[in-house]
Design an enzyme around this catalytic site. Structure first.
Site, PDB file in Angstrom:
ATOM      1  N   CYS A   1      11.429 -16.123  20.845  1.00 40.13           N
ATOM      2  CA  CYS A   1       9.808 -15.861  21.667  1.00 40.13           C
ATOM      3  C   CYS A   1       9.834 -15.137  22.618  1.00 40.13           C
ATOM      4  O   CYS A   1       9.809 -15.049  23.627  1.00 40.13           O
ATOM      5  CB  CYS A   1      10.232 -17.362  22.247  1.00 40.13           C
ATOM      6  SG  CYS A   1      10.588 -18.787  21.422  1.00 40.13           S
TER       7      CYS A   1
ATOM      8  N   CYS B   1       5.048 -30.310  25.904  1.00 44.40           N
ATOM      9  CA  CYS B   1       5.071 -29.560  24.584  1.00 44.40           C
ATOM     10  C   CYS B   1       3.854 -27.940  24.328  1.00 44.40           C
ATOM     11  O   CYS B   1       2.362 -28.300  24.590  1.00 44.40           O
ATOM     12  CB  CYS B   1       5.052 -29.796  23.343  1.00 44.40           C
ATOM     13  SG  CYS B   1       6.291 -31.552  23.276  1.00 44.40           S
TER      14      CYS B   1
ATOM     15  N   LYS C   1       2.644 -23.742  28.467  1.00 49.12           N
ATOM     16  CA  LYS C   1       1.568 -24.800  27.980  1.00 49.12           C
ATOM     17  C   LYS C   1       0.554 -24.867  27.884  1.00 49.12           C
ATOM     18  O   LYS C   1      -0.210 -25.568  26.719  1.00 49.12           O
ATOM     19  CB  LYS C   1       2.188 -26.006  29.680  1.00 49.12           C
ATOM     20  CG  LYS C   1       0.796 -27.223  29.332  1.00 49.12           C
ATOM     21  CD  LYS C   1       2.005 -28.592  28.347  1.00 49.12           C
ATOM     22  CE  LYS C   1       1.035 -28.567  26.886  1.00 49.12           C
ATOM     23  NZ  LYS C   1       0.641 -29.144  25.966  1.00 49.12           N
TER      24      LYS C   1
ATOM     25  N   HIS D   1       1.801 -20.385  23.704  1.00 49.44           N
ATOM     26  CA  HIS D   1       2.467 -19.478  23.478  1.00 49.44           C
ATOM     27  C   HIS D   1       2.237 -18.617  22.264  1.00 49.44           C
ATOM     28  O   HIS D   1       3.066 -19.578  20.683  1.00 49.44           O
ATOM     29  CB  HIS D   1       3.581 -20.315  23.342  1.00 49.44           C
ATOM     30  CG  HIS D   1       4.887 -20.392  23.581  1.00 49.44           C
ATOM     31  ND1 HIS D   1       5.181 -19.124  23.812  1.00 49.44           N
ATOM     32  CD2 HIS D   1       6.227 -20.964  23.298  1.00 49.44           C
ATOM     33  CE1 HIS D   1       6.692 -18.598  23.262  1.00 49.44           C
ATOM     34  NE2 HIS D   1       7.218 -19.582  22.919  1.00 49.44           N
TER      35      HIS D   1
END
Lengths: 331, 137
Positions: free
Chosen positions: A24, A151, A273, A277
């Site tokens: 990430c 998530c 969120k 992402h």
């Protein structure tokens, strides 16, 4: 070959084009290296970018692909997923700071609600909707204690930035933004971080290096895009960066100490969120956001006031790669 | 630098119910998930040791959304366990109803180890054993 083909497509024929892997944090690691290459005088100008196409994978395949960033021999066999990693951290966090799970769920809900609030204003955000605290707390469980609204989504996206010399930047724009600090650090798989969890040691080292280079303290940061891939990750990040005491970040979110107009305004993009992402693009996307926020070039309702110093925080894998950048307005 | 305890040897032993680890000859630290050096002092002088498989739960989560190839196991519980020899390792918690697990009834609980094998799939190089733990009352 996306790196080489992108360069070719844009007319940068035959220039060197590298690909970076830091899960990430890939985009942030690439930005830091671009900064170092320009600072070292090796190149005058480097374009850094990131791209992701994960939404179309579907949840099971994307969950598997992302889990490949965890320890394949010693941790994936137990069925570890990335929501699982942060769910383990959430229970560790509650236990380490003696916060009842029902209270922590409220605090996590506050992180989600703030993310959705600013993300709804962000025209480039992935999930633009109103979510109440009650909805956030009662969403279906992905990995206990984390629900769907804890998530980040699987996102598609791309971002790019031009890193160049101070001299060039002043010619290219009236509002140059300077990278005044950069830090990066690594760790092993989750169980190997046992002496520090739920704190992320690599983040503390990385951000301390960035603060030292910039000659500033955490309290000097006006705006921060930090890695809230899961709501609990947002709390852990804000504490590791030195914005709040350990175990206290949840209360800070609840009191609005991370909101627009506060001393440390966090994730005015909507965060991972709500903004989304897109793994490969996330780090560069954070840089893009901080630059736009410093310039006041974001949508009404999420323009920070008098923001001079901004920071990015990106976490790769389960804390394996951490990278922080500190940006300052140059006009 | 030599890999004292490669994955294959660890996996073969775990399939037989033996949890192998490493002990540092220099500082005495025990390493559970093997690496090339000691997790504390980074020293390369390590002995292979058999670990007790007993310890206590540091954290847990019950997973309801699994990775492709693992969905048939849902819901299942992943635990981080601190072994009595010191190091943490990851495994599954069995013999408990996953949906009913509450923080104060799980964290700190004593456990003992057994073994379960993930048969592997198109993304893995063969099978993968992992510890599975049960409450040790």
């Amino acid at each position: 070959m996306v790196n080489a083909f992108t360069a070719d497509n844009m007319g940068f024929f035959n220039v060197p084009a590298n690909k970076y892997e830091g899960a990430c944090a890939s985009g942030s690691v690439a930005t830091r290296d671009a900064f170092m290459l320009v600072a070292a005088g090796f190149y005058d100008t480097v374009m850094v970018g990131g791209v992701e196409r994960a939404a179309s994978m579907g949840t099971p395949m994307a969950t598997r692909a992302f889990a490949m960033a965890s320890d394949g021999h010693y941790e994936f066999p137990a069925g570890l997923t990335f929501p699982g990693v942060f769910a383990l951290l959430a229970h560790l966090y509650a236990s380490a700071y003696n916060i009842p799970m029902s209270r922590l769920k409220e605090q996590l809900g506050a992180v989600a609600v703030q993310g959705y609030k600013y993300g709804k204003l962000n025209e480039k955000a992935h999930l633009r909707k109103d979510v109440t605290l009650e909805q956030a707390m009662k969403s279906f469980v992905v990995a206990s204690p984390l629900g769907l609204h804890d998530c980040c989504p699987f996102s598609d996206g791309a971002a790019a930035a031009i890193i160049t010399t101070e001299e060039n930047a002043k010619k290219l724009t009236k509002k140059p933004v300077y990278i005044i600090g950069a830090g990066q650090a690594s760790s092993g798989p989750m169980a190997s971080q046992q002496d520090y969890l739920p704190r992320i040691r690599a983040r503390e080292l990385s951000s301390q290096r960035a603060y030292a280079m910039a000659g500033i303290k955490p309290q000097d940061v006006n705006i921060c895009e930090l890695h809230d891939c899961f709501t609990i990750a947002g709390l852990i990040a804000a504490e590791g960066l030195g914005f709040f005491d350990y175990g206290k970040a949840g209360e800070a979110w609840e009191k609005g100490l991370t909101a627009l107009g506060s001393k440390t305004q966090i994730n005015l993009s909507g965060g991972l969120k709500s903004k989304g992402h897109p793994i490969g693009a996330t780090g560069v996307g954070q840089v893009y956001e901080i630059v736009k926020q410093l310039r006041g070039e974001v949508e009404a309702g999420r323009i920070p006031e008098n923001a001079r110093i901004g920071m990015t925080d990106t976490l790769g894998g389960d804390g394996g790669t951490l990278c922080n950048l500190i940006l300052q307005r140059g006009w | 630098m030599e890999y004292k305890l490669p994955w294959k040897d660890y996996n073969d032993a775990l399939k037989k119910g033996k949890l192998l680890g490493l002990k540092c000859k220099d500082c005495g630290t025990v390493v559970a998930n093997p690496k090339m050096v000691c997790r504390k002092c980074a020293g390369p002088n390590l002995d292979i040791v058999e670990l007790s498989g007993k310890g206590s739960i540091k954290s847990f989560t019950t997973i309801f959304v699994a990775a492709e190839g693992r969905q048939n196991e849902c819901p299942y519980t992943v635990v981080l366990v601190q072994l009595d020899e010191g190091p943490w390792t990851m495994g599954n918690l069995m013999d408990q109803e996953p949906a009913k697990l509450a923080l104060d009834k799980v964290i700190g609980k004593r456990v003992k180890m057994m073994t379960k094998v993930f048969p592997g799939d198109k993304y893995t190089a063969g099978d993968q054993a992992r510890p599975f733990f049960v409450f040790d009352n």
